[in-house]
Design a protein around this motif. Structure first.
Motif, PDB file in Angstrom:
ATOM      1  N   ARG A   1       3.721  15.038   4.675  1.00 29.45           N
ATOM      2  CA  ARG A   1       4.261  13.849   5.138  1.00 29.45           C
ATOM      3  C   ARG A   1       3.477  12.684   4.187  1.00 29.45           C
ATOM      4  O   ARG A   1       2.967  11.694   4.936  1.00 29.45           O
ATOM      5  CB  ARG A   1       4.163  13.742   6.506  1.00 29.45           C
ATOM      6  CG  ARG A   1       5.094  14.344   7.250  1.00 29.45           C
ATOM      7  CD  ARG A   1       5.438  14.005   8.663  1.00 29.45           C
ATOM      8  NE  ARG A   1       4.456  14.658   9.635  1.00 29.45           N
ATOM      9  CZ  ARG A   1       4.501  15.986  10.035  1.00 29.45           C
ATOM     10  NH1 ARG A   1       5.440  16.760   9.799  1.00 29.45           N
ATOM     11  NH2 ARG A   1       3.306  16.581  10.819  1.00 29.45           N
ATOM     12  N   GLY A   2       3.341  12.986   3.099  1.00 32.89           N
ATOM     13  CA  GLY A   2       2.619  11.863   2.284  1.00 32.89           C
ATOM     14  C   GLY A   2       1.045  11.597   2.394  1.00 32.89           C
ATOM     15  O   GLY A   2       0.600  11.000   1.525  1.00 32.89           O
TER      16      GLY A   2
ATOM     17  N   LYS B   1      -7.808  17.843   9.390  1.00 27.98           N
ATOM     18  CA  LYS B   1      -7.756  18.190  10.808  1.00 27.98           C
ATOM     19  C   LYS B   1      -7.372  16.866  11.515  1.00 27.98           C
ATOM     20  O   LYS B   1      -6.940  16.700  12.322  1.00 27.98           O
ATOM     21  CB  LYS B   1      -8.904  19.121  10.939  1.00 27.98           C
ATOM     22  CG  LYS B   1      -8.925  20.166  10.792  1.00 27.98           C
ATOM     23  CD  LYS B   1     -10.069  20.986  11.595  1.00 27.98           C
ATOM     24  CE  LYS B   1     -10.297  22.633  11.458  1.00 27.98           C
ATOM     25  NZ  LYS B   1     -11.222  22.742  10.531  1.00 27.98           N
ATOM     26  N   SER B   2      -8.218  15.800  10.827  1.00 27.14           N
ATOM     27  CA  SER B   2      -8.297  14.578  11.623  1.00 27.14           C
ATOM     28  C   SER B   2      -6.778  13.854  12.116  1.00 27.14           C
ATOM     29  O   SER B   2      -6.536  13.213  12.636  1.00 27.14           O
ATOM     30  CB  SER B   2      -9.121  13.505  11.095  1.00 27.14           C
ATOM     31  OG  SER B   2      -8.744  13.296   9.811  1.00 27.14           O
ATOM     32  N   LEU B   3      -5.930  14.125  10.556  1.00 27.70           N
ATOM     33  CA  LEU B   3      -4.510  13.524  10.703  1.00 27.70           C
ATOM     34  C   LEU B   3      -3.558  14.464  11.521  1.00 27.70           C
ATOM     35  O   LEU B   3      -2.485  14.098  11.879  1.00 27.70           O
ATOM     36  CB  LEU B   3      -4.056  13.434   9.409  1.00 27.70           C
ATOM     37  CG  LEU B   3      -4.601  12.378   8.460  1.00 27.70           C
ATOM     38  CD1 LEU B   3      -4.267  12.434   7.122  1.00 27.70           C
ATOM     39  CD2 LEU B   3      -3.953  11.014   9.265  1.00 27.70           C
ATOM     40  N   GLY B   4      -4.194  15.658  11.814  1.00 27.22           N
ATOM     41  CA  GLY B   4      -3.338  16.748  12.279  1.00 27.22           C
ATOM     42  C   GLY B   4      -2.051  16.895  11.836  1.00 27.22           C
ATOM     43  O   GLY B   4      -1.117  17.606  12.435  1.00 27.22           O
ATOM     44  N   ASN B   5      -2.039  16.965  10.489  1.00 27.96           N
ATOM     45  CA  ASN B   5      -0.783  17.109   9.674  1.00 27.96           C
ATOM     46  C   ASN B   5      -0.920  18.759   8.918  1.00 27.96           C
ATOM     47  O   ASN B   5      -0.300  18.646   7.949  1.00 27.96           O
ATOM     48  CB  ASN B   5      -0.712  16.010   8.966  1.00 27.96           C
ATOM     49  CG  ASN B   5      -1.499  16.025   7.857  1.00 27.96           C
ATOM     50  OD1 ASN B   5      -2.504  16.536   7.553  1.00 27.96           O
ATOM     51  ND2 ASN B   5      -1.203  15.267   6.521  1.00 27.96           N
ATOM     52  N   GLY B   6      -1.880  19.433   9.158  1.00 23.23           N
ATOM     53  CA  GLY B   6      -2.232  20.605   8.485  1.00 23.23           C
ATOM     54  C   GLY B   6      -0.961  21.728   8.762  1.00 23.23           C
ATOM     55  O   GLY B   6      -0.194  21.521   9.662  1.00 23.23           O
ATOM     56  N   VAL B   7      -0.666  22.146   7.596  1.00 24.03           N
ATOM     57  CA  VAL B   7       0.492  23.219   7.505  1.00 24.03           C
ATOM     58  C   VAL B   7      -0.240  24.656   7.401  1.00 24.03           C
ATOM     59  O   VAL B   7      -0.877  24.771   6.451  1.00 24.03           O
ATOM     60  CB  VAL B   7       1.529  23.057   6.694  1.00 24.03           C
ATOM     61  CG1 VAL B   7       2.360  24.164   6.604  1.00 24.03           C
ATOM     62  CG2 VAL B   7       2.169  21.555   6.733  1.00 24.03           C
ATOM     63  N   SER B   8       0.064  25.424   8.237  1.00 22.35           N
ATOM     64  CA  SER B   8      -0.608  26.895   8.169  1.00 22.35           C
ATOM     65  C   SER B   8       0.168  27.796   7.374  1.00 22.35           C
ATOM     66  O   SER B   8       1.337  28.093   7.397  1.00 22.35           O
ATOM     67  CB  SER B   8      -0.770  27.262   9.653  1.00 22.35           C
ATOM     68  OG  SER B   8      -0.606  28.698   9.478  1.00 22.35           O
TER      69      SER B   8
END
Length: 828
Positions: free
Chosen positions: A589-590, A595-602
């Motif tokens: 998402r750009g 971790k802090s952005l919570g946008n990690g993809v596993s």
RNA sequence: GCCGAAGUGGUGGAACGGUAUACACGCAACGCUUAGGACGUUGUGCCUUCGGGUAUAGGGGUUCGACUCCCCUCUUCGGCACCA
């Protein structure tokens, strides 16, 4: 089996489980040193073992594997090794938190990553696996350190160094980014310490020159970053005499031609020269200023817009050309460790000097004529020299009227003749600080003896192993944890037998990674760091795939090591990596995943949902390798659907399996497309346009599908040939699906080691081509013509075309450009 | 400030100076379906009076012809940066 898989009959997870043990048995990617085949050595940057593999690893490995597998198919002997860069801080910090040994964390993660790599299906030769934290490996890192030291390339000096207060260790210049620690982001401060350095500056010129050789095959941004980092500048040293001092003050300048505009000198406030030169009358002011500067952080000092500060040292120096006496000041805008740490102040030609002179009311003299419309302050552009010398001044040098380049060389000639200066070259690159005050690294194999000084650990005592420390013993306290291991530190001097202590620092982990690519060539040799004959046979690496974040770190250090080892007679090449490919980042998402952005993809989740092949295909098909991939904009589901379409082809083929890729007769159009796809795919892989290569395979799948459903049908030999080529090309990115197809097509396992078919040149010749007819550059008609049509015939056909005539609309044809058989352009 | 790279549909992206938008994703319609994150077919830059017109960040230039080469501007990203 999921519901979705049931419908199409293709279960990706079952396919993975099916082939993994078969490949383990086949071991198809073991490199043979003795092979008579031409060798290829693709390399990808080995990982640090932090947790499991993530999307970034998945991307770089998928890209790398396309090349490695392609070379196998093309009949090369390929060495594709993998290992771990397994010394480093994260393991040590984890050990402190969990009262454990760094090795536990490290080797557990290595096993996790190893199994993930295998499942991910990369064509590695696992027999060459290495870990830099193994004593069998770091024994040779220590050996290299001692050899470098023997050549004067590893030395100790006391100097202000970068200190990371968070990691409690010093850092090399390359590891400080914008005043912050490259690893943890903490603001770096300065400390005065005695530390080990590698003399990389001795190779500065060659490191720079050879970039020209690498430029065609290395990414621009890496070449540029290294050029900037090395920072060569040509100029001169000028000697300014000081009354009562034997040695002159020497400055470095790139503009010796501005010597007539020099109205003061400035010395770095934190240099030894400033300390020595200050007069008693000015000492109090100087020391107050120095304290003030020391209190400021690097971040504050780096700000370019802060006002100039300084203190008059109370002495004067003699301008070597004019004989004028000029004041000497101390300031923080001059850096102690660049050039000589002393600068001649030329306010007319340098903006910083202008600001300084203005603030402290020092005279300003222009020595280069600015353009007529110049309204700025200091002028450093092109122009004729003026005031050089000023009218009436006695000087042996007159450069008035000369353009800058000429004025420079005339000045240098004068300086050299009068013995007051000389032309010189200066580099921005500093020596590589390699000591670290942490535990989980290679111990520096030196013993400090009060009587004998620095004594190397004898070669026959290597490896010098780390003492067993764990948990709280590793807590950073400003000195290396090794210093507290008294049993380990206190030793008898190998030279005189008296009491002595070991060097308690460990090496920067970039030392470990500066030679691992050599070790891969003879990973189990316990008599030497590497076997020169094998290294010379395999290297340089044909391609190095990895992240651009190492542009001035690892990639510069590895080049330096290679050059030193070549000078030692151990290598017959001077650059380790013939070509290089940088991959972009996988973002979400750009934004960078964090971790802090919570946008990690596993990666694990993606593999579980779509399977290895679909994830790999998505990463490779996304775009050019060096572009970032926004995972949120990708569709691994679409990749999976494509793989299923391809897989279905293999079930539809009904002709009998024979020798792969031999079709006699059959649908000519499909055979031509298959041949064209093969030819294009080779070129596309070789130019790293993997996404386009996959597009070609998709087109071939679509064409094969059509031929089965509405054309020649599933029995046609051309259909079998096309399906086999699809399987083979797909094996570059989707090895499981490819292997499954291969089996269903009636072959023994091992599509990855099948061989690239010879393409019949006749199949690459088209029966007809579409010629475009333009009028005034706009397309007005299309003609199906023979590929060997003559220019005259094509022109006639074009002019006869009805739509073309309509476009011409009776106007006079002035000129006709004919490029048979593709194009006609009619100019009115 | 200096140096470098890049700007193409709704999206990811194709395109030796010669058919701009390949291949996908998404979307829409239809078919097959009890069902669909399944499969298949068709369509899909924008405008259109259906003849065409127009579009590759913006503006100039070179050329018979420019996404491509040159110049300027804007934007984004990267490197270096009080480096003398």
């Amino acid at each position: 089996m999921s519901e979705r898989d049931e419908q199409v009959g293709y279960d990706v997870h079952a396919t993975e489980a099916k082939w993994l043990p078969v490949w383990d048995e086949l071991d198809p990617f073991r490199a043979d040193d003795a092979s008579p085949k031409e060798k290829r050595y693709p390399l990808t940057m080995f990982p640090y073992p932090s947790g499991d593999l993530h999307m970034g690893h998945a991307e770089v490995m998928a890209l790398h594997d396309v090349i490695a597998r392609y070379w196998w198919l093309r009949g090369y002997e390929v060495m594709n090794p993998m290992g771990w860069d397994s010394f480093g801080l994260p393991a040590e910090n984890a050990a402190i938190r969990n009262d454990a040994h760094p090795a536990e964390y490290t080797y557990a993660n290595i096993e996790t990553q190893y199994h993930s790599f295998k499942k991910y299906g990369i064509a590695f030769d696992w027999s060459r696996r290495l870990h830099t934290s193994d004593p069998e490996y770091y024994r040779w890192t220590q050996w290299l350190f001692l050899k470098f030291r023997e050549r004067g390339l590893a030395y100790r000096k006391n100097s202000p160094v970068n200190w990371c207060p968070n990691d409690q260790t010093v850092l090399a210049n390359e590891q400080v980014v914008d005043g912050k620690c490259e690893r943890c982001g903490a603001e770096v401060t300065k400390r005065e310490l005695t530390q080990w350095y590698f003399k990389i500056t001795e190779y500065a010129q060659e490191l720079l020159d050879d970039l020209d050789v690498l430029a065609p095959t290395w990414p621009d941004r890496v070449v540029t970053a290294q050029r900037n980092w090395i920072g060569r500048s040509e100029g001169a040293h000028l000697d300014f005499r000081i009354a009562g001092r034997d040695e002159p003050l020497t400055v470095f300048t790139t503009r010796p031609d501005t010597i007539f505009g020099t109205t003061f000198m400035v010395v770095a406030v934190d240099s030894a020269a400033a300390e020595e030169l200050v007069t008693d009358g000015q000492r109090a002011a100087f020391e107050a200023y120095r304290e003030e500067i020391r209190a400021a952080s690097d971040i504050e000092r780096l700000a370019t817009d802060r006002p100039k500060t300084g203190v008059d040292l109370g002495i004067t120096a003699t301008n070597p050309v004019t004989g004028d006496e000029i004041p000497v000041w101390a300031t923080d805008y001059v850096l102690a460790d660049y050039g000589t740490g002393i600068v001649m102040g030329v306010p007319g030609g340098d903006q910083r000097d202008w600001e300084f002179a203005t603030k402290f009311e020092l005279p300003i003299i222009r020595t280069t004529e600015p353009p007529a419309d110049w309204d700025g302050e200091a002028y450093n552009g092109e122009g004729a020299a003026i005031n050089s010398p000023a009218t009436g001044t006695a000087s042996g040098l007159d450069i008035n009227g000369m353009p800058v380049a000429e004025a420079k060389s005339a000045t240098i000639a004068f300086l050299e003749q009068s013995g007051t200066g000389r032309g010189t070259v200066n580099f921005r690159l500093r020596d590589w600080l390699l000591s670290r005050q942490r535990y989980w690294g290679v111990p520096i194999p030196i013993i400090h003896c009060d009587t004998c000084g620095e004594v190397p650990v004898p070669y026959d005592q290597l490896p010098l192993e780390l003492p067993e420390l764990k948990g709280a013993d590793l807590k950073p306290k400003g000195v290396s944890p090794l210093a507290a291991a008294t049993d380990w530190v206190n030793v008898d001097c190998p030279s005189c037998g008296g009491p002595a202590t070991r060097d308690s620092d460990t090496m920067d982990t970039f030392v470990d990674s500066s030679w691992y690519f050599l070790r891969y060539c003879s990973p189990n040799d316990d008599t030497q760091a590497f076997d020169s004959a094998l290294v010379n046979a395999w290297m340089p690496c044909d391609i190095y795939v990895g992240g651009v974040e190492h542009a001035v770190l690892h990639l510069l250090y590895a080049r330096f090591f290679t050059k030193v080892l070549a000078d030692m007679g151990l290598l017959d090449f001077r650059e380790p990596f013939a070509a290089q490919l940088n991959q972009g980042f996988v973002i979400n998402r750009g934004k960078k995943m964090s971790k802090s952005l919570g946008n990690g993809v596993s990666l694990g989740d993606q593999l579980a949902e779509f399977g290895v092949d679909a994830v790999r295909l998505t990463l490779v098909f996304a775009g050019p390798p060096e572009d970032d991939i926004d995972w949120a904009e990708m569709s691994p589901g679409g990749s999976l659907r494509f793989l299923q379409r391809a897989w279905r082809l293999s079930g539809d083929v009904t002709s009998t399996a024979g020798t792969p890729f031999v079709a006699e007769g059959g649908d000519v159009a499909l055979r031509k497309q298959t041949a064209r796809t093969l030819t294009d795919a080779a070129e596309l892989v070789e130019s790293y346009r993997f996404n386009v290569m996959i597009a070609r395979v998709m087109e071939l799948v679509n064409a094969t599908r059509k031929t089965i459903d509405s054309g020649a049908g599933p029995t046609d030999p051309a259909v079998r040939e096309a399906a086999e080529v699809v399987a083979m090309l797909l094996s570059l990115v989707a090895p499981y699906t490819a292997e499954e197809m291969w089996e269903r097509l009636g072959h023994q396992p091992g599509v990855a080691r099948s061989s690239w078919p010879e393409v019949d040149p006749a199949l690459l010749v088209e029966d007809t081509v579409t010629a475009v007819v333009q009028v005034q550059g706009k397309v007005r008609g299309r003609l199906e013509v023979s590929p060997d049509i003559s220019e005259a015939d094509l022109e006639a056909a074009a002019l006869a075309d009805e739509a073309v005539q309509r476009a011409i609309d009776g106007a006079e044809v002035r000129k006709v450009i004919v490029r048979a058989p593709k194009l006609v352009n009619i100019v009115l």
